[in-house]
Design a protein around this motif. Sequence first.
Motif, PDB file in Angstrom:
ATOM      1  N   ARG A 168       0.714  -1.344  -0.139  1.00  0.00           N
ATOM      2  CA  ARG A 168      -0.132   0.131  -0.032  1.00  0.00           C
ATOM      3  C   ARG A 168       0.914   1.362   0.041  1.00  0.00           C
ATOM      4  O   ARG A 168       0.474   2.294  -0.545  1.00  0.00           O
ATOM      5  N   GLU A 169       2.014   1.393   0.744  1.00  0.00           N
ATOM      6  CA  GLU A 169       2.653   2.305   0.784  1.00  0.00           C
ATOM      7  C   GLU A 169       3.654   2.470  -0.636  1.00  0.00           C
ATOM      8  O   GLU A 169       3.648   3.793  -1.192  1.00  0.00           O
ATOM      9  N   ARG A 171       2.179   1.788  -3.451  1.00  0.00           N
ATOM     10  CA  ARG A 171       1.112   2.475  -4.291  1.00  0.00           C
ATOM     11  C   ARG A 171       0.961   3.891  -3.950  1.00  0.00           C
ATOM     12  O   ARG A 171       0.712   4.621  -4.772  1.00  0.00           O
ATOM     13  N   ALA A 172       1.099   4.118  -2.742  1.00  0.00           N
ATOM     14  CA  ALA A 172       0.737   5.596  -2.363  1.00  0.00           C
ATOM     15  C   ALA A 172       1.756   6.542  -2.814  1.00  0.00           C
ATOM     16  O   ALA A 172       1.660   7.634  -3.469  1.00  0.00           O
ATOM     17  N   ALA A 175       1.042   6.943  -6.387  1.00  0.00           N
ATOM     18  CA  ALA A 175      -0.155   7.889  -6.481  1.00  0.00           C
ATOM     19  C   ALA A 175       0.104   9.423  -6.049  1.00  0.00           C
ATOM     20  O   ALA A 175      -0.455  10.279  -6.863  1.00  0.00           O
ATOM     21  N   ASN A 176       0.854   9.733  -5.415  1.00  0.00           N
ATOM     22  CA  ASN A 176       0.953  11.136  -5.035  1.00  0.00           C
ATOM     23  C   ASN A 176       2.533  11.113  -4.144  1.00  0.00           C
ATOM     24  O   ASN A 176       2.379  10.987  -2.906  1.00  0.00           O
ATOM     25  N   THR A 295      -1.806   2.634 -12.053  1.00  0.00           N
ATOM     26  CA  THR A 295      -2.129   1.643 -11.120  1.00  0.00           C
ATOM     27  C   THR A 295      -1.204   0.524 -11.253  1.00  0.00           C
ATOM     28  O   THR A 295      -0.779   0.218 -12.260  1.00  0.00           O
TER      29      THR A 295
ATOM     30  N   PHE B  88      -4.524  10.460  -1.987  1.00  0.00           N
ATOM     31  CA  PHE B  88      -4.198   9.358  -3.027  1.00  0.00           C
ATOM     32  C   PHE B  88      -5.439   9.075  -3.910  1.00  0.00           C
ATOM     33  O   PHE B  88      -6.059   8.122  -3.295  1.00  0.00           O
ATOM     34  N   THR B  90      -6.077   7.311  -6.732  1.00  0.00           N
ATOM     35  CA  THR B  90      -6.327   5.915  -7.072  1.00  0.00           C
ATOM     36  C   THR B  90      -6.521   4.945  -5.897  1.00  0.00           C
ATOM     37  O   THR B  90      -6.797   3.670  -6.139  1.00  0.00           O
ATOM     38  N   MET B  91      -6.761   5.424  -4.841  1.00  0.00           N
ATOM     39  CA  MET B  91      -6.726   4.516  -3.621  1.00  0.00           C
ATOM     40  C   MET B  91      -8.015   4.674  -2.740  1.00  0.00           C
ATOM     41  O   MET B  91      -8.757   5.934  -2.912  1.00  0.00           O
ATOM     42  N   GLU B  95      -7.995   3.493   2.553  1.00  0.00           N
ATOM     43  CA  GLU B  95      -6.697   3.309   2.414  1.00  0.00           C
ATOM     44  C   GLU B  95      -5.895   4.545   2.597  1.00  0.00           C
ATOM     45  O   GLU B  95      -4.822   4.577   3.316  1.00  0.00           O
ATOM     46  N   LEU B  99      -3.101   4.822   5.317  1.00  0.00           N
ATOM     47  CA  LEU B  99      -1.548   5.602   4.981  1.00  0.00           C
ATOM     48  C   LEU B  99      -1.342   6.734   6.250  1.00  0.00           C
ATOM     49  O   LEU B  99      -0.203   6.898   6.361  1.00  0.00           O
TER      50      LEU B  99
END
Lengths: 296, 240
Positions: A168-169, A171-172, A175-176, A295, B88, B90-91, B95, B99
Amino acid sequence: MTAELFVQYLFAGITYGSIYAIVAIGFNIIYNTTGIINFAQGEFVMLGGMIAISLLPLLPLPLAIGVAVAVTMLIGALMEMIFIRWLKNPSVLRMIIITIGISILTREAAIHIWGENIRALPYFVGNEISTISILGARISPQVLWVVGVCGVMVVFLHLFFQATSVGREMRACAANRMAAILCGINPRNMVTLSFVLSAGMGALAGCVMSPITYSQYDMGTGLAIKGFTVAILGGLGNSGGAVAAGLLLGAIEAFSVSVVPLAFKDAISIAILLLILFVRPHGIFGSAEAARLKTF
Amino acid sequence: MLKIRNVESGYGKIRAIRQVSMHVEPGEIVTIIGANGAGKTTLLATIAGLVKASSGEILFGGQNLGAVSAPKIPFLGCVMVPEGRQVFATMSVEENLLLGAHVLHKEGRAAVEGLLEHQYQLFPVLRDRKTQLAGTLSGGEQQMLAMARALSSRPKMVMMDEPSTGLAPLIVKEIFQIIVRLRDEGNTVLLVEQNAKAALAIADRGYVLETGKVILQGPASDLLNNRDVQRAYLGREKID
Ligand SMILES: Nc1ncnc2c1ncn2[C@@H]1O[C@H](COP(=O)(O)OP(=O)(O)OP(=O)(O)O)[C@@H](O)[C@H]1O
Ligand SMILES: [Mg+2]
């Protein structure tokens, strides 16, 4: 074309297709966390196979593969820490040149260590002539190893990114990046991790495919081009698309053998790559919209 | 809690913050107001470590933030809700909050879940949208998510950069009510706003920033009644 021959081609297509998919996913993982294409991706596949082959006299096969994957992951981490990490806001062009440089360097090192000889790992079960019969076609059991291991890797990666906190981190960060920093996540570590992950995947693919496709110091270049084609075809950054595109390219190549001479096999993927880049740069499975919403 | 002394910072040759000194005490809402380009965002980004101060001192709870890298600063309890929300996209909402709670991952799942539950109480709209992708939320909902994300780290001080920008008056009111509620629950808030009137109305103290310098400071009520502030930031030049 007889049904047996069709199945035969299909399995050849799936075998190569799953390898292309793994290389493409390797591209995607790094692209998603850094925005760069790592042209040294194919070298991970070469290293995995070559290191395992070198370790074989010392270790049993599963252990040799395990160590080869671990060593390649370490090399992936070092590549990132030595060549990428210290760059501040590098331009895309600079990154491309650097990763191509890494790829050349790795190949040069490989030729010094292993020479130009073509080598191979032994078949995991049986030998080159053992086959199993599926729908009338005779398939090498190694094919099932390749497809199975690649399939498991895809599932594992999906679970890793969707269901673990480290995934998840990562992907974070994709994402940004700024928001990730504000949450206390260090994107640099995630970038290193993405190199480690794609190195490991590439190396494992390099081991399972070695008995069928053989390993050689310069095998990475061709694979990188195929993998890149698949990554673009599937929509850069989209791993589901990469699997579909990988299987598609594998199938196209395999069936093309019955139509055009074998020598044209590689030209086909280059032609597809150019065509896609001209017509649909965001890939057939990716939408322009999704290309922006990167993604895994 | 936060003490800044003679801080200079900027981008390359541009000095966006010049000799700024300020402080924030526990339990306060302190607001920084100023026109576009005054350096408000740069000041917050400097505290958060995204921009490095070229000189001066930033002390947070006695610790020098200048020596701490940006991703480590939230671990000290100093978090920022950035300008433009920066969720975020796309999340999912959940989630995003998980985070936000990243800095607490050592405390275990139960602690994190308790904090998330607290956010859902504070922002009930988010509870209904747990699984929705953050990028598909409305602007107001995204702002609330950005605030909730920051608060899920159980910060000692939260910095908010223009939380009211681009939102309908009703939502703005709700956001400001939530900020007041946060203070009443014992939180410390450093609030950057262009909506000076609303910000000064809820703040305890305020600083006025102009071209990178603090030109005025004091209790919020004093600033509200200050002629210069009224003329420049409250749009009252016609009233006399
Ligand atoms: N990334 C950057 N690179 C170079 N200069 C910048 C950058 N960000 C801001 N600046 C400059 O720094 C100065 C202060 O900008 P800053 O964003 O801090 O203002 P602000 O008070 O937050 O304005 P606003 O109310 O519009 O958000 C401006 O002159 C701006 O042009
Ligand atoms: Mg700003």
